[in-house]
Design an enzyme around this catalytic site. Structure first.
Site, PDB file in Angstrom:
ATOM      1  N   ASN A  86     -15.541  -2.480   3.775  1.00  0.00           N
ATOM      2  CA  ASN A  86     -14.671  -2.452   4.951  1.00  0.00           C
ATOM      3  C   ASN A  86     -15.426  -1.775   6.093  1.00  0.00           C
ATOM      4  OD1 ASN A  86     -11.698  -0.595   5.889  1.00  0.00           O
ATOM      5  ND2 ASN A  86     -12.326  -2.581   6.617  1.00  0.00           N
ATOM      6  N   GLY A  87     -15.295  -2.342   7.285  1.00  0.00           N
ATOM      7  CA  GLY A  87     -15.917  -1.738   8.452  1.00  0.00           C
ATOM      8  C   GLY A  87     -16.804  -2.704   9.203  1.00  0.00           C
ATOM      9  N   ASP A  88     -16.427  -3.007  10.445  1.00  0.00           N
ATOM     10  CA  ASP A  88     -17.226  -3.835  11.353  1.00  0.00           C
ATOM     11  C   ASP A  88     -17.347  -5.294  10.907  1.00  0.00           C
ATOM     12  OD1 ASP A  88     -17.471  -1.464  12.663  1.00  0.00           O
ATOM     13  OD2 ASP A  88     -19.630  -1.245  12.385  1.00  0.00           O
ATOM     14  N   ARG A 134      -9.415  -4.415  12.101  1.00  0.00           N
ATOM     15  CA  ARG A 134      -9.339  -4.645  13.543  1.00  0.00           C
ATOM     16  C   ARG A 134      -9.892  -6.004  13.976  1.00  0.00           C
ATOM     17  NH1 ARG A 134     -12.694  -0.068  15.840  1.00  0.00           N
ATOM     18  NH2 ARG A 134     -13.780  -0.296  13.842  1.00  0.00           N
ATOM     19  N   CYS A 138      -6.844   6.913   5.396  1.00  0.00           N
ATOM     20  CA  CYS A 138      -6.302   7.181   6.728  1.00  0.00           C
ATOM     21  C   CYS A 138      -6.935   8.439   7.327  1.00  0.00           C
ATOM     22  CB  CYS A 138      -4.790   7.351   6.659  1.00  0.00           C
ATOM     23  SG  CYS A 138      -4.030   7.562   8.279  1.00  0.00           S
ATOM     24  N   LYS A 188      -8.229   2.335  -1.722  1.00  0.00           N
ATOM     25  CA  LYS A 188      -8.968   2.177  -0.468  1.00  0.00           C
ATOM     26  C   LYS A 188      -9.282   3.570   0.062  1.00  0.00           C
ATOM     27  CE  LYS A 188      -8.957  -0.314   3.943  1.00  0.00           C
ATOM     28  NZ  LYS A 188      -9.127   0.800   4.902  1.00  0.00           N
ATOM     29  N   GLN A 213       0.839  -1.201   0.000  1.00  0.00           N
ATOM     30  CA  GLN A 213       0.000   0.000   0.000  1.00  0.00           C
ATOM     31  C   GLN A 213       0.871   1.247   0.000  1.00  0.00           C
ATOM     32  OE1 GLN A 213      -2.382   1.902   3.253  1.00  0.00           O
ATOM     33  NE2 GLN A 213      -4.116   1.129   2.061  1.00  0.00           N
TER      34      GLN A 213
END
Length: 396
Positions: A217-219, A242, A116, A156, A85
C-alpha cells in the site's frame, strides 16, 4: 514469489483491495467502483473485481449498535465478499465485536486497523501506534482470529511510529503466528502521514520474511504503479486508497493491467460528468433508505446525499479546464436537478488531463511528531489498555 491471492478460498482477481477511507468508502462508492471494473461490468467472473472494504468500524460502536455504524456496515447484495474493517485497542472488546460479526453474519472478512496515523487515534494508543505494544498487539489479533472461526481476518498496518520506532517486521510475524490470512503494509510511518514517497523496499522486506501473503500500500496512483509495485517487491497484491479519489474507474484499469492488457481509461469531461451524476444518485438512494437513522436531521435524503457528494467534486475535476465560478457552484450543490444542470455546463469534449497522471490525489501533508499516550514508548511489553483508548464513533 508472488502467488494467487485468495480469501476464504475465493480467488481475489485482480489482486486489488480498496482501502477503507473515512467518509469515502461507503456502500455507494464501493458500488460505483465495482460498476466501473471491467470484470463486474462484463459479468465474466463474478468472483473478480477485487475486494472493497467499508469505512473503519470501531468495536465499541459496533457492539453498542450505534445507528450510524449499523448504516456503515450495510453491503450491496452484489458484494460477494463483504469486507469490514475493525478498529479496537482492547482484546476483550475485539473478541466481542468479531463474535457479533460471525453470529449475525455481518461480513465475510474482517480487516484489523493498525495503520491509522491521525492524532485523535494515536494519542489513545490506537492505529499505527498500537503495534509498538507487541504483547497487546498479539492479544488483539489473536482474539480476533479466535473469535472469527472460519471467517478470514487480515491486518493492515504502517511501518511503525517513526524511523526510530519501526514495528512492521515483528508485527507481521506476530500477525502471521496468530493466523491472519494476509498482512497489508503501507510503506510509511505514522510520522510521515501522507507525505513524501512510500517505502516499497519495506514491503519487499516484509514479503521476504512472511509465509502468508503480503499486500503493498502506498503511492498506487495508476494501474502501472500497481504492476510495478508487484514486480519490484514481490508482494501478492495491492491496496489502493487515495489513487481512486475522483477516479473510481481506476479499478477497471487495474483489472486490465493485471490481465496483461494495456488499455487505460482516460475519460473526457463529459464521461466524468456522467460518473459524477451516478455517484451522487447512489448516495441519495442509499440515504433515502436510512430515514429511521436520519430522523434527527432537518434535511432530506437528497440534500444530505448531495452534501456528501460535494467533497468529491474537486477530485473528479482535478486538472480539467473548469472555471472557478462553476467549480464553486458544483461544490455547493444541494439537489440532483441542480447537479444535472451544472454538469451540463461543463465542456463535455475536454480531454482527460494527462498532467494529472501518476500524481498524488487526496490528502497530502507534512511529516510531524506522532501524538502518543504518556510513557507509551517506555515498555514494549506492557499490555495495559490505555484509559479512554476506545473510540465510540465509526468512519474515522
Amino acid at each position: 514469489m508472488t502467488r494467487q491471492l485468495s480469501l476464504a478460498g475465493r480467488p481475489v482477481v485482480p489482486p486489488v483491495v480498496l482501502a477503507p477511507m473515512a467518509g469515502i468508502t461507503n456502500l455507494p462508492f464501493r458500488k460505483l467502483c465495482r460498476e466501473l471494473s471491467r470484470f463486474t461490468a462484463r459479468k465474466q467472473r463474478r468472483e473478480g473485481a477485487g475486494i472493497y472494504v467499508c469505512e473503519m468500524i470501531t468495536t465499541v460502536a459496533l457492539t453498542e449498535r450505534n445507528p450510524k455504524t449499523m448504516r456503515l456496515i450495510e453491503f450491496d447484495p452484489e458484494e460477494e465478499v463483504r469486507s469490514l474493517q475493525l478498529y479496537g485497542v482492547d482484546p476483550a472488546g475485539m473478541r466481542e465485536a468479531v463474535r457479533m460479526v460471525v453470529d449475525e453474519d455481518l461480513a465475510d472478512h474482517v480487516d484489523l486497523n493498525f495503520g491509522c496515523p491521525v492524532p485523535k487515534v494515536t494519542r489513545r494508543g490506537g492505529g499505527s501506534a498500537l503495534p509498538w505494544k507487541r504483547r497487546l498487539f498479539r492479544e488483539i489479533v489473536t482474539a480476533a482470529v479466535d473469535a472469527a472461526g472460519d471467517l478470514p481476518v487480515t491486518v493492515k498496518m504502517r511501518k511503525g511510529i517513526d524511523d526510530d520506532h519501526l514495528t512492521y517486521r515483528e508485527a507481521g510475524l506476530i500477525a502471521q503466528d496468530a493466523g491472519v490470512a494476509w498482512v497489508a503494509l503501507h510503506g510509511r510511518t505514522a510520522a510521515e502521514r501522507y507525505s513524501g514517497v512510500a517505502d516499497w523496499e519495506a514491503i519487499a522486506d516484509l514479503k521476504g520474511r512472511l509465509d502468508v501473503p503480503v499486500l503493498g500500500n502506498g503511492d498506487v496512483w495508476e494501474a502501472d504503479d500497481a504492476l510495478r509495485m508487484v514486480a519490484e517487491t514481490g508482494c501478492d497484491g495491492v491496496v489502493v486508497g487515495r489513487g481512486c479519489l475522483g477516479r473510481p474507474w481506476l479499478f477497471g484499469d487495474l483489472e486490465a493491467g493485471f490481465n496483461g492488457r494495456t488499455e487505460r481509461r482516460m475519460p473526457a469531461l463529459g464521461e466524468v460528468a456522467k460518473v459524477m451524476g451516478r455517484h451522487a444518485a447512489l448516495l441519495v438512494e442509499w440515504l433515502a433508505g436510512a430515514e429511521s437513522y436520519e430522523s434527527r436531521r432537518n434535511i432530506s435524503a437528497e440534500e444530505h446525499g448531495c452534501k456528501e457528494f460535494r467533497k468529491h467534486v474537486a477530485w473528479y475535476l482535478k486538472g480539467f479546464p473548469v472555471g472557478g465560478e462553476l467549480r464553486r457552484a458544483l461544490s455547493m450543490v444541494s439537489s440532483l436537478n441542480e447537479l444535472e444542470d451544472l454538469l451540463g455546463k461543463l465542456d463535455a469534449a475536454a480531454p482527460f488531463p494527462e498532467s494529472t497522471i501518476g500524481k498524488p490525489r487526496g490528502r497530502t501533508n507534512s511529516p510531524g511528531k506522532v501524538t502518543l499516550p504518556e510513557g507509551w514508548l517506555e515498555d514494549r511489553d506492557d499490555r495495559t489498555v490505555p484509559v479512554g483508548a476506545e473510540i465510540d464513533s465509526s468512519g474515522g
